[in-house]
Design a protein around this motif. Sequence first.
Motif, PDB file in Angstrom:
ATOM      1  N   ILE A 269      21.998  31.630  14.268  1.00 57.66           N
ATOM      2  CA  ILE A 269      21.617  33.026  14.448  1.00 57.66           C
ATOM      3  C   ILE A 269      20.225  33.223  13.845  1.00 57.66           C
ATOM      4  O   ILE A 269      19.972  32.826  12.706  1.00 57.66           O
ATOM      5  CB  ILE A 269      22.626  33.981  13.775  1.00 57.66           C
ATOM      6  N   VAL A 270      19.345  33.815  14.631  1.00 65.42           N
ATOM      7  CA  VAL A 270      17.957  33.993  14.203  1.00 65.42           C
ATOM      8  C   VAL A 270      17.506  35.421  14.462  1.00 65.42           C
ATOM      9  O   VAL A 270      18.134  36.167  15.228  1.00 65.42           O
ATOM     10  CB  VAL A 270      17.010  33.019  14.946  1.00 65.42           C
ATOM     11  N   MET A 271      16.420  35.801  13.802  1.00 65.01           N
ATOM     12  CA  MET A 271      15.722  37.039  14.123  1.00 65.01           C
ATOM     13  C   MET A 271      14.421  36.658  14.812  1.00 65.01           C
ATOM     14  O   MET A 271      13.643  35.868  14.282  1.00 65.01           O
ATOM     15  CB  MET A 271      15.418  37.867  12.870  1.00 65.01           C
ATOM     16  N   ILE A 272      14.206  37.188  16.020  1.00 61.58           N
ATOM     17  CA  ILE A 272      12.977  36.877  16.735  1.00 61.58           C
ATOM     18  C   ILE A 272      12.099  38.120  16.842  1.00 61.58           C
ATOM     19  O   ILE A 272      12.575  39.245  16.906  1.00 61.58           O
ATOM     20  CB  ILE A 272      13.244  36.290  18.140  1.00 61.58           C
ATOM     21  N   THR A 273      10.791  37.871  16.834  1.00 62.61           N
ATOM     22  CA  THR A 273       9.795  38.921  17.027  1.00 62.61           C
ATOM     23  C   THR A 273       8.700  38.371  17.929  1.00 62.61           C
ATOM     24  O   THR A 273       8.626  37.163  18.175  1.00 62.61           O
ATOM     25  CB  THR A 273       9.175  39.359  15.679  1.00 62.61           C
ATOM     26  N   GLY A 274       7.839  39.249  18.413  1.00 62.06           N
ATOM     27  CA  GLY A 274       6.734  38.813  19.250  1.00 62.06           C
ATOM     28  C   GLY A 274       5.725  37.995  18.466  1.00 62.06           C
ATOM     29  O   GLY A 274       5.651  38.068  17.234  1.00 62.06           O
ATOM     30  N   LYS A 275       4.932  37.203  19.177  1.00 62.89           N
ATOM     31  CA  LYS A 275       3.939  36.342  18.531  1.00 62.89           C
ATOM     32  C   LYS A 275       2.903  37.157  17.756  1.00 62.89           C
ATOM     33  O   LYS A 275       2.341  36.672  16.773  1.00 62.89           O
ATOM     34  CB  LYS A 275       3.238  35.473  19.584  1.00 62.89           C
ATOM     35  N   ASN A 276       2.634  38.381  18.207  1.00 58.18           N
ATOM     36  CA  ASN A 276       1.631  39.216  17.551  1.00 58.18           C
ATOM     37  C   ASN A 276       2.268  40.266  16.647  1.00 58.18           C
ATOM     38  O   ASN A 276       1.665  41.301  16.359  1.00 58.18           O
ATOM     39  CB  ASN A 276       0.750  39.903  18.604  1.00 58.18           C
ATOM     40  N   PHE A 277       3.483  39.997  16.203  1.00 61.93           N
ATOM     41  CA  PHE A 277       4.210  40.941  15.349  1.00 61.93           C
ATOM     42  C   PHE A 277       3.424  41.190  14.060  1.00 61.93           C
ATOM     43  O   PHE A 277       2.895  40.264  13.447  1.00 61.93           O
ATOM     44  CB  PHE A 277       5.587  40.369  15.025  1.00 61.93           C
ATOM     45  N   ILE A 278       3.357  42.448  13.648  1.00 64.07           N
ATOM     46  CA  ILE A 278       2.516  42.842  12.523  1.00 64.07           C
ATOM     47  C   ILE A 278       3.306  43.090  11.240  1.00 64.07           C
ATOM     48  O   ILE A 278       2.911  42.647  10.157  1.00 64.07           O
ATOM     49  CB  ILE A 278       1.714  44.115  12.884  1.00 64.07           C
ATOM     50  N   ARG A 279       4.466  43.723  11.324  1.00 68.10           N
ATOM     51  CA  ARG A 279       5.156  44.208  10.123  1.00 68.10           C
ATOM     52  C   ARG A 279       5.991  43.114   9.459  1.00 68.10           C
ATOM     53  O   ARG A 279       7.216  43.161   9.406  1.00 68.10           O
ATOM     54  CB  ARG A 279       5.985  45.443  10.455  1.00 68.10           C
ATOM     55  N   LYS A 280       5.299  42.113   8.938  1.00 67.57           N
ATOM     56  CA  LYS A 280       5.962  40.951   8.362  1.00 67.57           C
ATOM     57  C   LYS A 280       6.649  41.266   7.034  1.00 67.57           C
ATOM     58  O   LYS A 280       7.648  40.636   6.688  1.00 67.57           O
ATOM     59  CB  LYS A 280       4.953  39.819   8.200  1.00 67.57           C
ATOM     60  N   THR A 281       6.130  42.237   6.294  1.00 70.62           N
ATOM     61  CA  THR A 281       6.771  42.632   5.029  1.00 70.62           C
ATOM     62  C   THR A 281       8.174  43.158   5.287  1.00 70.62           C
ATOM     63  O   THR A 281       9.141  42.765   4.617  1.00 70.62           O
ATOM     64  CB  THR A 281       5.938  43.708   4.310  1.00 70.62           C
ATOM     65  N   LEU A 282       8.295  44.031   6.278  1.00 63.84           N
ATOM     66  CA  LEU A 282       9.593  44.599   6.625  1.00 63.84           C
ATOM     67  C   LEU A 282      10.525  43.541   7.190  1.00 63.84           C
ATOM     68  O   LEU A 282      11.715  43.498   6.855  1.00 63.84           O
ATOM     69  CB  LEU A 282       9.401  45.743   7.623  1.00 63.84           C
ATOM     70  N   ARG A 283       9.989  42.652   8.027  1.00 61.34           N
ATOM     71  CA  ARG A 283      10.813  41.577   8.597  1.00 61.34           C
ATOM     72  C   ARG A 283      11.372  40.680   7.495  1.00 61.34           C
ATOM     73  O   ARG A 283      12.551  40.328   7.509  1.00 61.34           O
ATOM     74  CB  ARG A 283      10.000  40.757   9.592  1.00 61.34           C
ATOM     75  N   SER A 284      10.531  40.312   6.543  1.00 62.01           N
ATOM     76  CA  SER A 284      10.973  39.437   5.447  1.00 62.01           C
ATOM     77  C   SER A 284      12.070  40.105   4.628  1.00 62.01           C
ATOM     78  O   SER A 284      13.041  39.454   4.229  1.00 62.01           O
ATOM     79  CB  SER A 284       9.790  39.088   4.545  1.00 62.01           C
ATOM     80  N   LEU A 285      11.932  41.401   4.396  1.00 64.74           N
ATOM     81  CA  LEU A 285      12.948  42.135   3.645  1.00 64.74           C
ATOM     82  C   LEU A 285      14.279  42.114   4.389  1.00 64.74           C
ATOM     83  O   LEU A 285      15.340  41.874   3.794  1.00 64.74           O
ATOM     84  CB  LEU A 285      12.498  43.573   3.409  1.00 64.74           C
ATOM     85  N   LEU A 286      14.247  42.359   5.691  1.00 68.31           N
ATOM     86  CA  LEU A 286      15.477  42.375   6.478  1.00 68.31           C
ATOM     87  C   LEU A 286      16.147  41.004   6.484  1.00 68.31           C
ATOM     88  O   LEU A 286      17.371  40.908   6.362  1.00 68.31           O
ATOM     89  CB  LEU A 286      15.169  42.820   7.909  1.00 68.31           C
ATOM     90  N   VAL A 287      15.353  39.947   6.627  1.00 65.57           N
ATOM     91  CA  VAL A 287      15.913  38.594   6.607  1.00 65.57           C
ATOM     92  C   VAL A 287      16.591  38.329   5.266  1.00 65.57           C
ATOM     93  O   VAL A 287      17.719  37.799   5.211  1.00 65.57           O
ATOM     94  CB  VAL A 287      14.810  37.546   6.867  1.00 65.57           C
ATOM     95  N   GLU A 288      15.953  38.705   4.182  1.00 66.44           N
ATOM     96  CA  GLU A 288      16.526  38.503   2.843  1.00 66.44           C
ATOM     97  C   GLU A 288      17.828  39.275   2.668  1.00 66.44           C
ATOM     98  O   GLU A 288      18.811  38.749   2.120  1.00 66.44           O
ATOM     99  CB  GLU A 288      15.514  38.930   1.780  1.00 66.44           C
ATOM    100  N   GLU A 289      17.839  40.524   3.112  1.00 64.22           N
ATOM    101  CA  GLU A 289      19.033  41.356   2.953  1.00 64.22           C
ATOM    102  C   GLU A 289      20.197  40.824   3.797  1.00 64.22           C
ATOM    103  O   GLU A 289      21.344  40.836   3.362  1.00 64.22           O
ATOM    104  CB  GLU A 289      18.725  42.812   3.342  1.00 64.22           C
ATOM    105  N   ILE A 290      19.887  40.360   5.000  1.00 65.07           N
ATOM    106  CA  ILE A 290      20.943  39.811   5.865  1.00 65.07           C
ATOM    107  C   ILE A 290      21.508  38.534   5.261  1.00 65.07           C
ATOM    108  O   ILE A 290      22.726  38.365   5.161  1.00 65.07           O
ATOM    109  CB  ILE A 290      20.392  39.548   7.279  1.00 65.07           C
ATOM    110  N   GLN A 291      20.631  37.637   4.829  1.00 57.48           N
ATOM    111  CA  GLN A 291      21.105  36.379   4.257  1.00 57.48           C
ATOM    112  C   GLN A 291      21.895  36.599   2.973  1.00 57.48           C
ATOM    113  O   GLN A 291      22.846  35.863   2.694  1.00 57.48           O
ATOM    114  CB  GLN A 291      19.918  35.444   4.004  1.00 57.48           C
TER     115      GLN A 291
END
Length: 308
Positions: A269-291
């Motif tokens: 199970i992965v989280m995918i975003t577009g190649k030009n995705f900008i909001r990496k701070t928010l993405r990293s937080l969500l990945v941490e919270e899910i894991q």
Amino acid sequence: MTLQQLEYVMAVYRFRHFAKAAEYCNVTQPTLSSMVQKLEDELGIKIFDRKSQPISPTPIGKSIVEQAWKVLLRARKLKETIEEEKHSLLGTFTIGILPTIAPYLIPRFFPQLMNKYPDMDVRIVEMKTDEIKRGLMRGDIDAGILALLDEMDHFDSEHLFYEQFFAYVAEGDTLFKKDNIKTADLTGEYLWLLDEGHCFRDQLVRFCHLKAAATSKKAYSLGSIETFMRIVESGKGITFIPELAVYQLEDEQRRLVRPFAIPVPTREIVMITGKNFIRKTLRSLLVEEIQASIPKDMLALRQTQKKI
């Protein structure tokens, strides 16, 4: 011409219905209709054919919709760049997630996330894999949570966890007496399978060589794992459930769970975003919270498992 007017135009185009578009935009229908009408008057053209059912864009309206989408996407990227520069968690963040993941993952992390970060505006939409891909390409969603498959090179992916499959077997079925299920055992039973297009189903069909069973008179296609589970609990057939679903079962239900024989079919199970995705701070937080919400032994692939 305003960005708000363009947003209303895109909502009407998406829903092909003024009332539904107004509800989505959280405004009254007269307000939305008036704003679209003012834009049409300013441009001197009709964007939508209001006589057609459902409402459809006029030939020139299609061009307006395409340009409106591009303008809104650029405006959104501008806002996201500013928010990321500030390492902000504000703004709307929409996640598309598979229906075979959502009921079992969302309750584990989403309520806690909202309590911990009350100012965040994270929205969840259940979508199939192809819908998630299209949504990311169009900018309708910001991220997708799904099973990792081939042909995802156009996206960036962040690993979340590994999840193995289990069989859910009716007490009256001949396989109920087995301690584990071999793929060769899955012949002749009533197999309750998801519709085609669900990667959960497609992965199992390939791994277990279920093509013959899937087209037989004893293979049925519905649309919900939970529906299949109720049928099995009522005494008929076999279905398949993801690992996180097992954690939600009562003791009586756990009696029906059977693991696969080694190697155990497992999906990543992965989280995918577009190649030009900008909001990496928010993405990293969500990945941490899910894991953090996932059992630790599911974070890495185990020796007994085979990724499919």
